[in-house]
Design a protein around this motif. Structure first.
Motif, PDB file in Angstrom:
ATOM      1  N   UNK A  47      -2.946   0.232   7.563  1.00 39.40           N
ATOM      2  CA  UNK A  47      -2.990   1.673   7.289  1.00 39.40           C
ATOM      3  C   UNK A  47      -2.007   2.432   8.174  1.00 39.40           C
ATOM      4  N   UNK A  48      -1.989   2.115   9.475  1.00 39.76           N
ATOM      5  CA  UNK A  48      -1.107   2.819  10.405  1.00 39.76           C
ATOM      6  C   UNK A  48       0.364   2.589  10.058  1.00 39.76           C
ATOM      7  N   UNK A  49       0.756   1.344   9.827  1.00 40.50           N
ATOM      8  CA  UNK A  49       2.155   1.053   9.522  1.00 40.50           C
ATOM      9  C   UNK A  49       2.558   1.616   8.167  1.00 40.50           C
ATOM     10  N   UNK A  50       1.614   1.652   7.220  1.00 44.61           N
ATOM     11  CA  UNK A  50       1.921   2.282   5.938  1.00 44.61           C
ATOM     12  C   UNK A  50       2.236   3.761   6.131  1.00 44.61           C
ATOM     13  N   UNK A  51       1.424   4.454   6.925  1.00 46.45           N
ATOM     14  CA  UNK A  51       1.649   5.881   7.153  1.00 46.45           C
ATOM     15  C   UNK A  51       2.943   6.123   7.930  1.00 46.45           C
ATOM     16  N   UNK A  52       3.268   5.231   8.856  1.00 50.30           N
ATOM     17  CA  UNK A  52       4.499   5.389   9.632  1.00 50.30           C
ATOM     18  C   UNK A  52       5.732   5.259   8.752  1.00 50.30           C
ATOM     19  N   UNK A  53       5.728   4.271   7.853  1.00 50.42           N
ATOM     20  CA  UNK A  53       6.907   3.997   7.021  1.00 50.42           C
ATOM     21  C   UNK A  53       6.886   4.740   5.686  1.00 50.42           C
ATOM     22  N   UNK A  54       5.798   5.444   5.392  1.00 48.31           N
ATOM     23  CA  UNK A  54       5.695   6.128   4.096  1.00 48.31           C
ATOM     24  C   UNK A  54       6.824   7.131   3.846  1.00 48.31           C
ATOM     25  N   UNK A  55       7.242   7.942   4.825  1.00 47.39           N
ATOM     26  CA  UNK A  55       8.371   8.859   4.555  1.00 47.39           C
ATOM     27  C   UNK A  55       9.637   8.132   4.128  1.00 47.39           C
ATOM     28  N   UNK A  56       9.930   6.994   4.750  1.00 48.67           N
ATOM     29  CA  UNK A  56      11.124   6.234   4.379  1.00 48.67           C
ATOM     30  C   UNK A  56      10.993   5.688   2.963  1.00 48.67           C
ATOM     31  N   UNK A  78       0.828  -1.202   0.000  1.00 48.59           N
ATOM     32  CA  UNK A  78       0.000   0.000   0.000  1.00 48.59           C
ATOM     33  C   UNK A  78       0.863   1.253   0.000  1.00 48.59           C
ATOM     34  N   UNK A  79       1.980   1.210   0.735  1.00 46.45           N
ATOM     35  CA  UNK A  79       2.899   2.339   0.732  1.00 46.45           C
ATOM     36  C   UNK A  79       3.518   2.585  -0.629  1.00 46.45           C
ATOM     37  N   UNK A  80       3.824   1.493  -1.361  1.00 42.59           N
ATOM     38  CA  UNK A  80       4.384   1.646  -2.711  1.00 42.59           C
ATOM     39  C   UNK A  80       3.393   2.315  -3.653  1.00 42.59           C
ATOM     40  N   UNK A  81       2.110   1.976  -3.522  1.00 46.86           N
ATOM     41  CA  UNK A  81       1.088   2.584  -4.388  1.00 46.86           C
ATOM     42  C   UNK A  81       1.039   4.099  -4.207  1.00 46.86           C
ATOM     43  N   UNK A  82       1.307   4.551  -3.007  1.00 45.58           N
ATOM     44  CA  UNK A  82       1.310   5.989  -2.741  1.00 45.58           C
ATOM     45  C   UNK A  82       2.678   6.602  -3.036  1.00 45.58           C
ATOM     46  N   UNK A  83       3.742   5.873  -2.688  1.00 44.31           N
ATOM     47  CA  UNK A  83       5.088   6.447  -2.750  1.00 44.31           C
ATOM     48  C   UNK A  83       5.641   6.549  -4.162  1.00 44.31           C
ATOM     49  N   UNK A  84       5.331   5.576  -5.037  1.00 42.51           N
ATOM     50  CA  UNK A  84       5.891   5.604  -6.395  1.00 42.51           C
ATOM     51  C   UNK A  84       5.464   6.872  -7.147  1.00 42.51           C
ATOM     52  N   UNK A  85       4.162   7.221  -7.207  1.00 42.49           N
ATOM     53  CA  UNK A  85       3.798   8.480  -7.888  1.00 42.49           C
ATOM     54  C   UNK A  85       4.384   9.709  -7.192  1.00 42.49           C
ATOM     55  N   UNK A  86       4.420   9.697  -5.854  1.00 36.13           N
ATOM     56  CA  UNK A  86       4.962  10.853  -5.133  1.00 36.13           C
ATOM     57  C   UNK A  86       6.448  11.028  -5.419  1.00 36.13           C
ATOM     58  N   UNK A  87       7.211   9.930  -5.355  1.00 29.33           N
ATOM     59  CA  UNK A  87       8.649  10.012  -5.627  1.00 29.33           C
ATOM     60  C   UNK A  87       8.906  10.380  -7.086  1.00 29.33           C
ATOM     61  N   UNK A  88       8.091   9.857  -8.006  1.00 28.74           N
ATOM     62  CA  UNK A  88       8.241  10.205  -9.427  1.00 28.74           C
ATOM     63  C   UNK A  88       8.040  11.703  -9.633  1.00 28.74           C
ATOM     64  N   UNK A  89       7.001  12.259  -9.002  1.00 27.50           N
ATOM     65  CA  UNK A  89       6.715  13.682  -9.163  1.00 27.50           C
ATOM     66  C   UNK A  89       7.846  14.545  -8.616  1.00 27.50           C
ATOM     67  N   UNK A  90       8.381  14.173  -7.471  1.00 29.43           N
ATOM     68  CA  UNK A  90       9.449  14.987  -6.875  1.00 29.43           C
ATOM     69  C   UNK A  90      10.781  14.814  -7.603  1.00 29.43           C
ATOM     70  N   UNK A  91      10.972  13.654  -8.246  1.00 25.90           N
ATOM     71  CA  UNK A  91      12.243  13.404  -8.928  1.00 25.90           C
ATOM     72  C   UNK A  91      12.277  14.006 -10.326  1.00 25.90           C
ATOM     73  N   UNK A  92      11.139  14.035 -11.007  1.00 25.74           N
ATOM     74  CA  UNK A  92      11.142  14.420 -12.428  1.00 25.74           C
ATOM     75  C   UNK A  92      10.300  15.648 -12.747  1.00 25.74           C
ATOM     76  N   UNK A  93       9.598  16.193 -11.760  1.00 30.68           N
ATOM     77  CA  UNK A  93       8.868  17.443 -11.961  1.00 30.68           C
ATOM     78  C   UNK A  93       9.559  18.511 -11.121  1.00 30.68           C
ATOM     79  N   UNK A  94      10.347  19.397 -11.735  1.00 29.06           N
ATOM     80  CA  UNK A  94      11.139  20.365 -10.969  1.00 29.06           C
ATOM     81  C   UNK A  94      10.271  21.242 -10.077  1.00 29.06           C
ATOM     82  N   UNK A  95      10.737  21.422  -8.843  1.00 29.10           N
ATOM     83  CA  UNK A  95      10.049  22.294  -7.888  1.00 29.10           C
ATOM     84  C   UNK A  95      11.056  22.788  -6.868  1.00 29.10           C
ATOM     85  N   UNK A  96      10.939  24.066  -6.518  1.00 30.09           N
ATOM     86  CA  UNK A  96      11.847  24.645  -5.538  1.00 30.09           C
ATOM     87  C   UNK A  96      11.544  24.163  -4.132  1.00 30.09           C
ATOM     88  N   UNK A  97      10.373  23.562  -3.937  1.00 30.49           N
ATOM     89  CA  UNK A  97       9.956  23.139  -2.606  1.00 30.49           C
ATOM     90  C   UNK A  97      10.167  21.650  -2.360  1.00 30.49           C
TER      91      UNK A  97
END
Length: 276
Positions: free
Chosen positions: A145-154, A85-104
């Motif tokens: 759900x709880x463990x996914x949210x805990x480990x999602x930043x990593x 479940x964490x991968x389903x959320x993290x892959x699009x998020x990491x893709x956006x931050x890696x390949x869509x330039x943003x100052x933030x």
């Protein structure tokens, strides 16, 4: 030019590495030894413990008293479910931050990492009340759900690091060939980052498997994983060292075996992109 390492220096480094490894491994070894001793022998001095006869008594009592396979199934479902479940959320998020330039981007990554510094007990009360109102207390889905949210930043941090090592020109070429966002992520990005994805999955399965605070606070009997299985052998009457050691060995054995057979993939993924 690489500096030559003398045989003496190499032997010293090997000795230091083995010493540190043995120190780190000794607690596991001692638990393993105690698990094969009787309860009376487990409280003796170390030399007397080693001389005491070996027995399977503690394992038989633990297996007869507790539903080990039920707890084992809960651990597998919770650790794998939270990681996927964490991968389903993290892959699009990491893709956006890696390949869509943003100052933030760096600020967002640091904010996500800062959530790992929050003491878990600080948010226990609101999460516990939410679980009661949503009828998620003592359920697998609640722990997932709880463990996914805990480990999602990593997960996001690791995937972001791996994705940054992939040249953006490859994704641009895929877009010129008509690849959409779905094809770009599934057929171009994911295969190239497979070592990183594998190590991310392995590391987060281990983290979820070893999580004790939330699994003890949010479960009772139905969804209790192996951490609850171990805790059940710490009672107000005292610690039963042999039985507690047997329960600990039964709980950590699956993850140790998995880590042993996947260590090559794990090291490869963790060093992915480290050497240019």
């Amino acid at each position: 030019m690489a500096r030559a390492v003398t045989p003496r220096r190499k032997a010293l480094n090997t000795l230091i590495a083995w010493t540190i490894g043995l120190i780190l491994f000794f607690p596991i070894l001692w638990i393993f030894i105690l698990s094969f001793k009787s309860e009376g022998a487990a409280i003796l001095s170390p030399l007397e413990v080693l001389r005491a006869p070996w027995t399977l008594e503690s394992y038989q009592i633990v297996q007869g008293r507790s539903d080990y396979f039920g707890h084992f199934t809960n651990s597998v479902v919770i650790s794998l479910g939270s990681t996927l479940l964490g991968l389903l959320v993290a892959v699009p998020a990491a893709w956006a931050m890696a390949f869509v330039p943003s100052a933030r981007t760096k600020d967002i990554l640091m904010w996500m990492l800062s959530t790992k510094m929050l003491p878990a007990v600080g948010v226990l009360y609101p999460i516990y009340l939410m679980f009661i109102s949503l009828h998620l207390l003592d359920t697998r889905i609640g722990l997932v759900i709880v463990l996914m949210l805990i480990n999602l930043p990593i997960i996001i941090w690791m995937l972001y690091t791996y994705f940054r090592e992939i040249p953006g020109e490859i994704l641009e070429a895929a877009r010129m060939d008509g690849a959409g966002l779905r094809e770009e992520v599934l057929h171009v990005l994911t295969p190239m980052a497979l070592p990183g994805l594998a190590s991310t999955v392995l590391l987060n399965v281990i983290l979820a498997w070893n999580e004790a605070f939330w699994t003890l606070k949010l479960t009772a009997a139905k969804a209790g994983p192996l951490t609850a299985f171990i805790a059940s052998y710490s009672s107000p009457e005292g610690l039963f060292y042999a039985k507690l050691s047997a329960a600990s060995v039964m709980a950590i054995a699956p993850i140790l075996v998995m880590g042993w057979f996947s260590q090559k993939q794990l090291v490869r993924g963790l060093t992915f992109g480290a050497v240019k």
